[in-house]
Scaffold this motif. Sequence first.
Motif, PDB file in Angstrom:
ATOM      1  N   ARG A 207       0.862  -1.139  -0.165  1.00 22.67           N
ATOM      2  CA  ARG A 207      -0.065   0.098  -0.049  1.00 22.67           C
ATOM      3  C   ARG A 207       1.023   1.117   0.077  1.00 22.67           C
ATOM      4  N   LYS A 248     -11.021  -8.212   0.242  1.00 23.47           N
ATOM      5  CA  LYS A 248     -10.127  -7.330   1.375  1.00 23.47           C
ATOM      6  C   LYS A 248      -8.965  -6.704   0.992  1.00 23.47           C
ATOM      7  N   ASP A 252      -7.803  -2.852   1.327  1.00 26.44           N
ATOM      8  CA  ASP A 252      -6.520  -2.611   2.033  1.00 26.44           C
ATOM      9  C   ASP A 252      -5.559  -1.912   0.965  1.00 26.44           C
TER      10      ASP A 252
END
Length: 405
Positions: A207, A248, A252
């Motif tokens: 990320r 998910k 994320d």
Amino acid sequence: MTSIALLLAMSAATSPPPEKITVASYYFGNYHPGDPRNEISKGHGWSEWELVKAAKPRFPGHHQPNLPLWGFTDESDPTVMAKKIAAAADHGIDAFIFDWYYYDDGPFLDRPIDNGFLRAKNNRRLKFAFMWANHDWLDIHPYRKGAPQKLLYPGRVSPATFERVGDHLIKDYFRRPNYWKIDGKPYFSFYELTKLLENFGSIEATRAALDRLRAKAVAAGLPGLHLNAVVWGQPILPGEGKPADTAKLIKDLGFDSVTSYVWIHHVSLPEQQTDYDVVRDGYMKYWETAEHEFGVPYFPNVTMGWDSSPRADQRDEFGNFGYPFMNTIGGNTPERFRTALEMTKTRLLAQKYGPRVLNINCWNEWTEGSYLEPDTVHGMKYLEAIRSVFRPGRVRKAALAHFEK
């Protein structure tokens, strides 16, 4: 003007313009000689056209080889690419999404983009974008059944390579006026999320890398990036991996949208020639789940066909043994393809929110049996199907011209 022509003209004048749907087509660039990696592994002058030429029928009712109407052209030649751009734009395609390759030691299959598309005199007629095809590249062109799978180029790259890639994309591509953008933000897609995670070792580090990429784009004067993830329910290529919880992970990592590459990432092929409409209907059921599962817009896919037998060594027994020895899609006529496009258009226009985007597999996956380029059997009919569904005004204009003669 005849009465029929008058009715057509009245219809054009009174019908409201359809809401905009962006039609993009994936483009796989391995149909040109001279790629440095191919020169090393396959020999001088090799391209994937060699597999197309060598293909033959492998079972009763199997049509091979599928031969290009335009011949075995060099897609890295800007004059050749200009012909492709004109055909795509004339038939309702808005953008090519190039399968884009970059490894730790540099790019692969970039000549159709840099030498072909970007030097074509008419390239402003078509937007372009990239899907980073960050999967392992195996020696399967062709593949001998049962042979050890030889890894040529790992899809995983180092964090330092990822930073170089971001700088290269922003400097050389994203700021071009015909790079495809959504809400002003360049569209950039990742094919394999598991490999993206392997680059950095954790969700948090991945990320952070994507956030840095977005920040670089803003620093370069862009309003940001539209980052897209390709998702699937079942792998196809050897070495592909599916995340344990894709929804998910999408959240994320902060992706802006998700999409699919090909129907058979979501639908099994139980028969040696599985009927096209069976696969279509299975994919439509998947779409019902996908548009609610990820929490971001889902861009649907329409697949023209599937037949990876040209990548299977023609000396070996053919069957459903694992890619490229696998079942195919049959009955994928231009008329059935058009019906799939119409169904997709209807569902997209029924969506309350945009952006309304679909992608097509594929402009030129000749060795996987999914291509829009004209062949010697159907000519331009697959492209004409796209135009009739998404650019009906052009069809109407041609009809008026015919009646007025």
